[in-house]
Design an enzyme around this catalytic site. Structure first.
Site, PDB file in Angstrom:
ATOM      1  N   ARG A 117      38.556  17.305  56.928  1.00 46.22           N
ATOM      2  CA  ARG A 117      39.313  17.882  58.062  1.00 46.22           C
ATOM      3  C   ARG A 117      38.483  17.979  59.339  1.00 46.22           C
ATOM      4  O   ARG A 117      38.767  18.796  60.217  1.00 46.22           O
ATOM      5  CB  ARG A 117      39.878  19.263  57.706  1.00 46.22           C
ATOM      6  N   LYS A 158      39.037   9.997  72.408  1.00 45.66           N
ATOM      7  CA  LYS A 158      40.232   9.362  71.825  1.00 45.66           C
ATOM      8  C   LYS A 158      39.765   8.507  70.659  1.00 45.66           C
ATOM      9  O   LYS A 158      38.975   7.576  70.845  1.00 45.66           O
ATOM     10  CB  LYS A 158      40.937   8.484  72.855  1.00 45.66           C
ATOM     11  N   GLU A 191      37.389  -3.152  82.057  1.00 43.01           N
ATOM     12  CA  GLU A 191      37.483  -1.680  82.193  1.00 43.01           C
ATOM     13  C   GLU A 191      36.700  -1.208  83.429  1.00 43.01           C
ATOM     14  O   GLU A 191      37.082  -0.230  84.067  1.00 43.01           O
ATOM     15  CB  GLU A 191      36.974  -0.974  80.923  1.00 43.01           C
ATOM     16  N   LYS A 216      34.696   8.243  84.257  1.00 39.11           N
ATOM     17  CA  LYS A 216      35.449   8.590  83.040  1.00 39.11           C
ATOM     18  C   LYS A 216      35.246  10.063  82.690  1.00 39.11           C
ATOM     19  O   LYS A 216      36.192  10.776  82.333  1.00 39.11           O
ATOM     20  CB  LYS A 216      35.005   7.683  81.879  1.00 39.11           C
ATOM     21  N   GLU A 258      45.313  14.453  78.199  1.00 37.51           N
ATOM     22  CA  GLU A 258      46.285  13.622  78.936  1.00 37.51           C
ATOM     23  C   GLU A 258      47.602  14.369  79.128  1.00 37.51           C
ATOM     24  O   GLU A 258      48.682  13.861  78.807  1.00 37.51           O
ATOM     25  CB  GLU A 258      46.500  12.302  78.183  1.00 37.51           C
ATOM     26  N   ARG A 310      44.441  11.844  83.368  1.00 37.73           N
ATOM     27  CA  ARG A 310      43.844  10.924  82.401  1.00 37.73           C
ATOM     28  C   ARG A 310      44.703   9.670  82.226  1.00 37.73           C
ATOM     29  O   ARG A 310      44.203   8.593  81.919  1.00 37.73           O
ATOM     30  CB  ARG A 310      43.614  11.625  81.056  1.00 37.73           C
ATOM     31  N   ASN A 344      45.053   4.438  82.086  1.00 38.89           N
ATOM     32  CA  ASN A 344      45.895   3.434  81.421  1.00 38.89           C
ATOM     33  C   ASN A 344      46.300   2.302  82.362  1.00 38.89           C
ATOM     34  O   ASN A 344      47.099   1.440  81.979  1.00 38.89           O
ATOM     35  CB  ASN A 344      47.155   4.098  80.855  1.00 38.89           C
ATOM     36  N   HIS A 369      46.957  -1.095  81.020  1.00 44.18           N
ATOM     37  CA  HIS A 369      46.977  -1.029  79.557  1.00 44.18           C
ATOM     38  C   HIS A 369      48.375  -1.154  78.958  1.00 44.18           C
ATOM     39  O   HIS A 369      48.508  -1.531  77.800  1.00 44.18           O
ATOM     40  CB  HIS A 369      46.314   0.268  79.075  1.00 44.18           C
ATOM     41  N   HIS A 375      48.136  -3.837  76.296  1.00 49.42           N
ATOM     42  CA  HIS A 375      48.274  -3.535  74.858  1.00 49.42           C
ATOM     43  C   HIS A 375      49.410  -4.350  74.245  1.00 49.42           C
ATOM     44  O   HIS A 375      49.310  -4.819  73.113  1.00 49.42           O
ATOM     45  CB  HIS A 375      48.564  -2.045  74.649  1.00 49.42           C
ATOM     46  N   HIS A 384      39.865  -7.415  73.545  1.00 49.06           N
ATOM     47  CA  HIS A 384      40.600  -6.312  74.176  1.00 49.06           C
ATOM     48  C   HIS A 384      40.536  -6.427  75.711  1.00 49.06           C
ATOM     49  O   HIS A 384      41.559  -6.360  76.396  1.00 49.06           O
ATOM     50  CB  HIS A 384      40.012  -4.980  73.702  1.00 49.06           C
TER      51      HIS A 384
HETATM   52  P1  NAD Z   1      34.484  -4.691  69.598  1.00 50.05           P
HETATM   53  O1  NAD Z   1      34.026  -3.388  69.085  1.00 50.05           O
HETATM   54  O2  NAD Z   1      35.337  -5.507  68.711  1.00 50.05           O
HETATM   55  O3  NAD Z   1      33.215  -5.546  70.041  1.00 50.05           O
HETATM   56  C1  NAD Z   1      33.400  -6.861  70.504  1.00 50.05           C
HETATM   57  C2  NAD Z   1      32.531  -7.836  69.681  1.00 50.05           C
HETATM   58  O4  NAD Z   1      31.181  -7.689  70.055  1.00 50.05           O
HETATM   59  C3  NAD Z   1      32.590  -7.623  68.180  1.00 50.05           C
HETATM   60  O5  NAD Z   1      32.578  -8.883  67.550  1.00 50.05           O
HETATM   61  C4  NAD Z   1      31.283  -6.900  67.871  1.00 50.05           C
HETATM   62  O6  NAD Z   1      30.819  -7.149  66.571  1.00 50.05           O
HETATM   63  C5  NAD Z   1      30.368  -7.506  68.892  1.00 50.05           C
HETATM   64  N1  NAD Z   1      29.253  -6.679  69.326  1.00 50.05           N
HETATM   65  C6  NAD Z   1      29.286  -5.365  69.631  1.00 50.05           C
HETATM   66  N2  NAD Z   1      28.120  -4.975  70.123  1.00 50.05           N
HETATM   67  C7  NAD Z   1      27.317  -6.057  70.114  1.00 50.05           C
HETATM   68  C8  NAD Z   1      25.992  -6.289  70.533  1.00 50.05           C
HETATM   69  N3  NAD Z   1      25.261  -5.327  71.126  1.00 50.05           N
HETATM   70  N4  NAD Z   1      25.456  -7.515  70.355  1.00 50.05           N
HETATM   71  C9  NAD Z   1      26.216  -8.513  69.810  1.00 50.05           C
HETATM   72  N5  NAD Z   1      27.490  -8.366  69.433  1.00 50.05           N
HETATM   73  C10 NAD Z   1      28.027  -7.144  69.580  1.00 50.05           C
HETATM   74  O7  NAD Z   1      35.312  -4.521  70.941  1.00 50.05           O
HETATM   75  P2  NAD Z   1      35.091  -3.699  72.299  1.00 50.05           P
HETATM   76  O8  NAD Z   1      35.526  -4.607  73.358  1.00 50.05           O
HETATM   77  O9  NAD Z   1      33.760  -3.068  72.378  1.00 50.05           O
HETATM   78  O10 NAD Z   1      36.155  -2.532  72.157  1.00 50.05           O
HETATM   79  C11 NAD Z   1      37.527  -2.785  72.129  1.00 50.05           C
HETATM   80  C12 NAD Z   1      38.207  -1.658  71.399  1.00 50.05           C
HETATM   81  O11 NAD Z   1      37.981  -0.439  72.111  1.00 50.05           O
HETATM   82  C13 NAD Z   1      39.710  -1.827  71.313  1.00 50.05           C
HETATM   83  O12 NAD Z   1      40.141  -1.523  70.022  1.00 50.05           O
HETATM   84  C14 NAD Z   1      40.256  -0.797  72.285  1.00 50.05           C
HETATM   85  O13 NAD Z   1      41.517  -0.327  71.930  1.00 50.05           O
HETATM   86  C15 NAD Z   1      39.206   0.268  72.192  1.00 50.05           C
HETATM   87  N6  NAD Z   1      39.142   1.147  73.366  1.00 50.05           N
HETATM   88  C16 NAD Z   1      39.232   2.486  73.137  1.00 50.05           C
HETATM   89  C17 NAD Z   1      39.153   3.369  74.197  1.00 50.05           C
HETATM   90  C18 NAD Z   1      39.168   4.845  73.934  1.00 50.05           C
HETATM   91  O14 NAD Z   1      39.275   5.624  74.884  1.00 50.05           O
HETATM   92  N7  NAD Z   1      39.017   5.284  72.702  1.00 50.05           N
HETATM   93  C19 NAD Z   1      38.995   2.894  75.505  1.00 50.05           C
HETATM   94  C20 NAD Z   1      38.898   1.508  75.706  1.00 50.05           C
HETATM   95  C21 NAD Z   1      38.967   0.640  74.617  1.00 50.05           C
HETATM   96  N1  GLY Z   2      40.800   4.730  77.612  1.00 48.53           N
HETATM   97  C1  GLY Z   2      41.802   5.648  78.059  1.00 48.53           C
HETATM   98  C2  GLY Z   2      41.409   7.061  77.874  1.00 48.53           C
HETATM   99  O1  GLY Z   2      40.354   7.353  77.386  1.00 48.53           O
HETATM  100  O2  GLY Z   2      42.185   7.923  78.193  1.00 48.53           O
END
Ligand code: NAD
Ligand code: GLY
Length: 354
Positions: free
Chosen positions: A120, A142, A184, A219, A229, A234, A238, A241, A245, A258
């Site tokens: 939990r 998030k 971003e 941020k 949000e 916040r 988006n 997005h 998305h 992404h």
């Molecule tokens: P990811 O985590 O898939 O990383 C992209 C690729 O890079 C992967 O293949 C990974 O293995 C590789 N990689 C990561 N770090 C590396 C490094 N230092 N050296 C070599 N390779 C490396 O994708 P991302 O673009 O980092 O993140 C996208 C995700 O984040 C999506 O799911 C999106 O929805 C989410 N996101 C969440 C928020 C939030 O507020 N929580 C905000 C923006 C995006």
């Molecule tokens: N990436 C959108 C948020 O964190 O609200």
């Protein structure tokens, strides 16, 4: 030099540490936070190969369990969250344990979600290794996974205890993954920082750390003002997005990175801003140029149908209660949430991406 940006959330406040070589300090920072017990380092197959041993060494006093998931968006699933939890249970990690998310946004969202539900809720630390994760996803709490019907539909708000962004880890990013991070950054510039938008034109990799710190500050300020949000502030994050998305979902997770899908969403949001918010054509063109500068897509492939994108869009959380809330910009550097954008206008903007 290490920079520190604070996310001010009362008892849930924490610091984002940004600097070179911080991977070696993860154990020290965990100790300073009074984290105790064992830890699970959740990582993916690419990042684990490169950095898990160093992270485990830095955290050795916490007897780390390394859990590795396959790299890529498909790992952001309930099945993978269950798999991580089961490995932690089998190793005897309990409510006194903590999680370390070592990787990009996929690992951060997944591991954060596991921390939110394990016993939990247990503490976790974000150690982001992509630009997207360092400037955006690791900050703000998030967490979640994707459902068949859409992105991030299953999740929880769960703030990390610290974010530790080692900029040296970005050196191993392949070019495409490096570039996707700028979607971003460009989003932050459009909604909050016209000067940063202009500066991006002469981006120099030597200045990456201050650029990351500047984005984290944007941020952090937004999250501090509207953690859950609820006020609309916040929601500005988006920008790009809603359509982004939907494209990611309609194309099938894994086809676009992404940031690439978000780049297309930014083009659509900018196009709608011209029609509905008075954004000038010149500023729209500047947005397209900035995306192209980082080799981000600005056109949609023909085989992804507008119908599929519109169907995915209807399951988006931002369409709660059937009301369209769409983030627009009238001028680079500011944004607002509009309730006046119609589905027909969004459809036109998607068509204009072709
Ligand atoms: P990811 O985590 O898939 O990383 C992209 C690729 O890079 C992967 O293949 C990974 O293995 C590789 N990689 C990561 N770090 C590396 C490094 N230092 N050296 C070599 N390779 C490396 O994708 P991302 O673009 O980092 O993140 C996208 C995700 O984040 C999506 O799911 C999106 O929805 C989410 N996101 C969440 C928020 C939030 O507020 N929580 C905000 C923006 C995006
Ligand atoms: N990436 C959108 C948020 O964190 O609200």
């Amino acid at each position: 030099m290490t920079e520190r940006v604070d996310v001010r959330l009362g008892p849930r406040s924490y610091s984002v540490h940004i600097g070179a070589g911080l991977l070696e300090s993860v154990g020290k920072i965990a100790r300073e936070l009074s984290l105790r017990g064992r830890c699970a380092i959740v990582t993916d197959s690419n990042v684990g190969r490169l950095y898990a041993d160093r992270a485990a060494n830095a955290l050795r006093e916490f007897e780390p369990l390394i859990v590795t998931v396959p790299a890529g968006e498909k790992s952001k699933s309930l099945a993978e969250a269950e798999n991580v939890c089961e490995q932690m249970i089998a190793t005897g990690l309990d409510r006194s344990s903590f999680v370390v998310a070592l990787g990009g946004g996929v690992v951060g969202d997944l591991a954060g979600f596991v921390a939110a539900i394990y016993y939990r809720g247990i503490p976790y630390v974000q150690v982001p290794t992509t630009i997207i994760a360092q400037v955006d996803s690791a900050v703000g709490g998030k967490t979640g996974v994707n459902a068949r019907g859409g992105k991030n539909l299953i999740g929880a708000f769960h703030q990390p205890r610290a974010v530790i962004a080692d900029v040296v880890t970005l050196d191993s990013l392949p070019e495409r993954e490096f570039n996707e991070g700028f979607a971003e950054i460009i989003k932050h510039a459009i909604i909050r920082d016209a000067e940063m938008f202009a500066d991006l034109e002469k981006f120099d990799r030597a200045n990456l750390a201050p650029l990351i710190a500047r984005n984290v500050a944007i941020k952090a300020a937004i999250v501090s003002a509207d953690e859950h949000e609820t006020t609309g502030e916040r929601a500005l994050l988006n920008f790009g997005h809603t359509v982004g998305h939907a494209i990611e979902n309609a194309a099938g997770y894994g086809r676009f990175l992404h940031g690439e899908a978000i780049a297309l969403g930014i083009v659509a949001a900018s196009d709608l801003s011209m029609r509905c918010a008075g954004l000038s054509r010149e500023e729209h063109e500047r947005i397209l140029s900035r995306l192209a500068q980082f080799s981000l897509p600005t056109h949609l492939p023909d085989d992804i149908s507008t119908d599929a994108i519109m169907a995915a869009l209807r399951t988006d959380k931002k369409f709660a209660a059937g009301q369209v809330r769409f983030v627009l910009t009238s001028q680079i550097g500011s944004a607002f949430v509009s309730r006046d954008v119609t589905l027909a206008q969004i459809r036109d903007a998607v068509e204009n991406l072709r």
